[in-house]
Design a protein around this motif. Structure first.
Motif, PDB file in Angstrom:
ATOM      1  N   LEU A   1      -5.630  10.014  42.117  1.00 41.21           N
ATOM      2  CA  LEU A   1      -6.300  10.741  41.040  1.00 41.21           C
ATOM      3  C   LEU A   1      -7.699  11.185  41.481  1.00 41.21           C
ATOM      4  CD1 LEU A   1      -5.724  11.556  38.091  1.00 41.21           C
ATOM      5  CD2 LEU A   1      -6.868   9.465  37.383  1.00 41.21           C
ATOM      6  N   ALA A   2      -8.415  10.316  42.181  1.00 38.79           N
ATOM      7  CA  ALA A   2      -9.760  10.638  42.651  1.00 38.79           C
ATOM      8  C   ALA A   2      -9.727  11.750  43.694  1.00 38.79           C
ATOM      9  CB  ALA A   2     -10.420   9.396  43.232  1.00 38.79           C
ATOM     10  N   VAL A   3      -8.751  11.706  44.588  1.00 39.82           N
ATOM     11  CA  VAL A   3      -8.616  12.747  45.609  1.00 39.82           C
ATOM     12  C   VAL A   3      -8.386  14.108  44.955  1.00 39.82           C
ATOM     13  CG1 VAL A   3      -7.078  13.643  47.411  1.00 39.82           C
ATOM     14  CG2 VAL A   3      -7.845  11.271  47.498  1.00 39.82           C
ATOM     15  N   TYR A   4      -7.496  14.157  43.985  1.00 35.18           N
ATOM     16  CA  TYR A   4      -7.215  15.426  43.308  1.00 35.18           C
ATOM     17  C   TYR A   4      -8.417  15.906  42.490  1.00 35.18           C
ATOM     18  CZ  TYR A   4      -2.291  14.927  44.603  1.00 35.18           C
ATOM     19  OH  TYR A   4      -1.112  14.817  45.296  1.00 35.18           O
ATOM     20  N   ALA A   5      -9.178  14.971  41.939  1.00 38.56           N
ATOM     21  CA  ALA A   5     -10.386  15.363  41.202  1.00 38.56           C
ATOM     22  C   ALA A   5     -11.395  16.019  42.141  1.00 38.56           C
ATOM     23  CB  ALA A   5     -11.000  14.131  40.541  1.00 38.56           C
ATOM     24  N   LEU A   6     -11.590  15.428  43.303  1.00 33.47           N
ATOM     25  CA  LEU A   6     -12.500  16.018  44.295  1.00 33.47           C
ATOM     26  C   LEU A   6     -12.039  17.408  44.689  1.00 33.47           C
ATOM     27  CD1 LEU A   6     -13.416  13.164  46.816  1.00 33.47           C
ATOM     28  CD2 LEU A   6     -15.015  14.580  45.508  1.00 33.47           C
ATOM     29  N   ARG A   7     -10.760  17.528  44.988  1.00 33.67           N
ATOM     30  CA  ARG A   7     -10.212  18.808  45.430  1.00 33.67           C
ATOM     31  C   ARG A   7     -10.376  19.887  44.359  1.00 33.67           C
ATOM     32  NH1 ARG A   7      -6.820  20.941  49.263  1.00 33.67           N
ATOM     33  NH2 ARG A   7      -5.271  22.439  48.538  1.00 33.67           N
TER      34      ARG A   7
ATOM     35  N   ILE B   1     -20.142  12.650  43.288  1.00 35.00           N
ATOM     36  CA  ILE B   1     -20.705  11.351  43.667  1.00 35.00           C
ATOM     37  C   ILE B   1     -19.877  10.220  43.078  1.00 35.00           C
ATOM     38  CG2 ILE B   1     -22.675   9.796  43.305  1.00 35.00           C
ATOM     39  CD1 ILE B   1     -24.490  12.275  43.541  1.00 35.00           C
ATOM     40  N   PHE B   2     -19.585  10.316  41.781  1.00 34.94           N
ATOM     41  CA  PHE B   2     -18.794   9.279  41.114  1.00 34.94           C
ATOM     42  C   PHE B   2     -17.409   9.155  41.751  1.00 34.94           C
ATOM     43  CE2 PHE B   2     -15.610   8.229  37.847  1.00 34.94           C
ATOM     44  CZ  PHE B   2     -16.043   6.956  37.506  1.00 34.94           C
ATOM     45  N   THR B   3     -16.796  10.293  42.071  1.00 31.24           N
ATOM     46  CA  THR B   3     -15.443  10.269  42.624  1.00 31.24           C
ATOM     47  C   THR B   3     -15.415   9.673  44.019  1.00 31.24           C
ATOM     48  OG1 THR B   3     -15.043  12.315  41.377  1.00 31.24           O
ATOM     49  CG2 THR B   3     -13.373  11.650  42.950  1.00 31.24           C
ATOM     50  N   PHE B   4     -16.419   9.973  44.844  1.00 31.30           N
ATOM     51  CA  PHE B   4     -16.491   9.350  46.167  1.00 31.30           C
ATOM     52  C   PHE B   4     -16.663   7.830  46.045  1.00 31.30           C
ATOM     53  CE2 PHE B   4     -17.659  13.436  48.468  1.00 31.30           C
ATOM     54  CZ  PHE B   4     -16.558  13.400  49.309  1.00 31.30           C
ATOM     55  N   VAL B   5     -17.426   7.383  45.058  1.00 32.97           N
ATOM     56  CA  VAL B   5     -17.601   5.942  44.837  1.00 32.97           C
ATOM     57  C   VAL B   5     -16.261   5.305  44.465  1.00 32.97           C
ATOM     58  CG1 VAL B   5     -18.641   4.206  43.337  1.00 32.97           C
ATOM     59  CG2 VAL B   5     -20.035   6.088  44.210  1.00 32.97           C
TER      60      VAL B   5
ATOM     61  N   LEU C   1      -0.305  14.042  39.104  1.00 31.82           N
ATOM     62  CA  LEU C   1      -1.683  13.676  38.780  1.00 31.82           C
ATOM     63  C   LEU C   1      -2.671  14.760  39.215  1.00 31.82           C
ATOM     64  CD1 LEU C   1      -1.679   9.914  39.844  1.00 31.82           C
ATOM     65  CD2 LEU C   1      -1.722  10.821  37.515  1.00 31.82           C
ATOM     66  N   ARG C   2      -2.224  15.669  40.070  1.00 33.68           N
ATOM     67  CA  ARG C   2      -3.147  16.697  40.562  1.00 33.68           C
ATOM     68  C   ARG C   2      -3.698  17.574  39.443  1.00 33.68           C
ATOM     69  NH1 ARG C   2      -2.005  20.921  45.580  1.00 33.68           N
ATOM     70  NH2 ARG C   2      -3.845  22.223  45.279  1.00 33.68           N
ATOM     71  N   PRO C   3      -2.860  18.156  38.585  1.00 33.49           N
ATOM     72  CA  PRO C   3      -3.451  18.932  37.491  1.00 33.49           C
ATOM     73  C   PRO C   3      -4.295  18.076  36.558  1.00 33.49           C
ATOM     74  CG  PRO C   3      -1.072  18.719  37.200  1.00 33.49           C
ATOM     75  CD  PRO C   3      -1.381  18.247  38.578  1.00 33.49           C
ATOM     76  N   VAL C   4      -3.892  16.819  36.353  1.00 35.16           N
ATOM     77  CA  VAL C   4      -4.657  15.928  35.481  1.00 35.16           C
ATOM     78  C   VAL C   4      -6.044  15.683  36.070  1.00 35.16           C
ATOM     79  CG1 VAL C   4      -4.770  13.631  34.467  1.00 35.16           C
ATOM     80  CG2 VAL C   4      -2.569  14.811  34.618  1.00 35.16           C
ATOM     81  N   GLY C   5      -6.083  15.267  37.347  1.00 36.41           N
ATOM     82  CA  GLY C   5      -7.361  14.966  37.994  1.00 36.41           C
ATOM     83  C   GLY C   5      -8.248  16.186  38.109  1.00 36.41           C
TER      84      GLY C   5
ATOM     85  N   CYS D   1     -10.174  15.030  53.999  1.00 35.05           N
ATOM     86  CA  CYS D   1      -9.590  13.918  54.747  1.00 35.05           C
ATOM     87  C   CYS D   1      -8.867  12.970  53.782  1.00 35.05           C
ATOM     88  CB  CYS D   1     -10.671  13.166  55.527  1.00 35.05           C
ATOM     89  SG  CYS D   1     -11.160  13.981  57.058  1.00 35.05           S
ATOM     90  N   GLY D   2      -9.468  12.748  52.607  1.00 31.60           N
ATOM     91  CA  GLY D   2      -8.791  11.951  51.594  1.00 31.60           C
ATOM     92  C   GLY D   2      -7.483  12.595  51.163  1.00 31.60           C
ATOM     93  N   TYR D   3      -7.485  13.911  51.045  1.00 30.42           N
ATOM     94  CA  TYR D   3      -6.273  14.648  50.666  1.00 30.42           C
ATOM     95  C   TYR D   3      -5.212  14.537  51.756  1.00 30.42           C
ATOM     96  CZ  TYR D   3      -3.289  18.574  49.324  1.00 30.42           C
ATOM     97  OH  TYR D   3      -2.204  19.354  48.976  1.00 30.42           O
TER      98      TYR D   3
END
Length: 296
Positions: free
Chosen positions: A210-216, A175-179, A153-157, A120-122
């Motif tokens: 950046l956080a969205v791409y990290a989660l993905r 957990i950290f990324t959702f926060v 930022l997608r490859p970076v994250g 959903c964030g994506y």
């Protein structure tokens, strides 16, 4: 099949890096395509955007659609001619074996919920360009260019998250990324008017992207930590994806109605509240999965 192969390639110690590199590579190609799409869009629109007609906008959009159509068709031809076909030995195993086991797995349902919340964030990124136009006062080209640049930022994250997942566990990274996402959305809720705060808001948008791409990049790396049997990887991926990617069905419709109900800053304030709910749910589910350490 691709995700199962990625899990096999990552082994027991490099799941984060394997999935991070996978999504990072996909993201880099996606970012390059987005840059070309913005170039096409800008070249088909007049320099004086305020004088742009609906017909000109339609023509420009058609040009972008044709670009992605040709790109997808080209990928099909590359696969057809350059990916060797390997004929596997016929198996007598019932293809539906394991489905009931996956359906009874608590961790599979929890992981599917995590993917729903992250996805959903994506999907929410689709509305960032509109936010730039309606709230931040950017023109259509500047907003589109900002988002196309942000896709790098997608490859970076994804890659950073992958390495951190191998260092600290995937659950802790998620957990950290959702926060981070939750805090970012809350800041956007209270600063949605963007009066004199455009730079701060744009920086916050970058953090959320950046956080969205990290989660993905790492949510499928959970399979190894939750001890999903390797012979059930494909079935579990199918089940988690079936539920996890349902935002493709409902998210844009709901988000669009939220924004249209209150055009401008107020609509986007409600939109980021909507996204905050998914971050909270994803955070709670990941903590539960981490604390209880379910085997199945």
């Amino acid at each position: 099949a691709m995700l199962r192969a990625t899990r096999e390639w990552g082994g027991e110690l490099a799941q984060g890096r394997a999935f991070g590199l996978l999504d990072g590579g996909r993201g880099l190609l996606s970012a390059g395509a987005a840059t070309l799409a913005v170039f096409i869009l800008a070249s088909l629109l007049p320099k004086q955007l305020e004088n742009t007609t609906d017909e000109q906008r339609e023509m420009a959009l058609k040009g972008v659609i044709w670009f992605y159509t040709l790109l997808t068709t080209g990928a099909a031809f590359l696969i057809w001619f350059f990916i060797p076909e390997k004929k596997a030995a016929k198996s007598q195993t019932n293809p539906f074996v394991g489905i009931l086991e996956v359906l009874k797995s608590k961790s599979a349902w929890l992981q599917a919920t995590i993917v729903i919340c992250a996805y959903c964030g994506y999907r929410g990124l689709d509305f960032y360009a509109l936010y730039g136009v309606d709230v931040l006062g950017m023109n259509e080209i500047s907003s589109a260019r900002f988002m196309s640049n942000a896709t790098y930022l997608r490859p970076v994250g994804a890659i950073i998250a992958g390495f951190l997942a191998d260092r600290f566990t995937t659950k802790k990274v998620i957990i950290f990324t959702f926060v981070v996402l939750l805090v970012s959305y809350v800041v956007l809720v209270f600063n949605s008017s963007a009066t004199g705060l455009t730079t701060i808001v744009l920086a916050n948008l970058v953090i959320s992207i950046l956080a969205v791409y990290a989660l993905r990049g790492v949510y499928f790396a959970l399979f190894e930590e939750t001890n999903v049997p390797r012979h059930l990887t494909g079935t579990t991926v199918g089940f988690v994806s079936l539920l996890g990617f349902t935002p493709d069905i409902f998210f844009n419709s709901i988000a669009g109605r939220i924004i249209d109900a209150y055009p401008g800053a107020e609509g986007f304030r409600n939109f980021y509240l909507f996204l905050s709910v998914f971050s909270i749910v994803g955070l709670v589910v990941t903590v539960f999965l981490s604390v209880h350490k379910l085997k199945k």
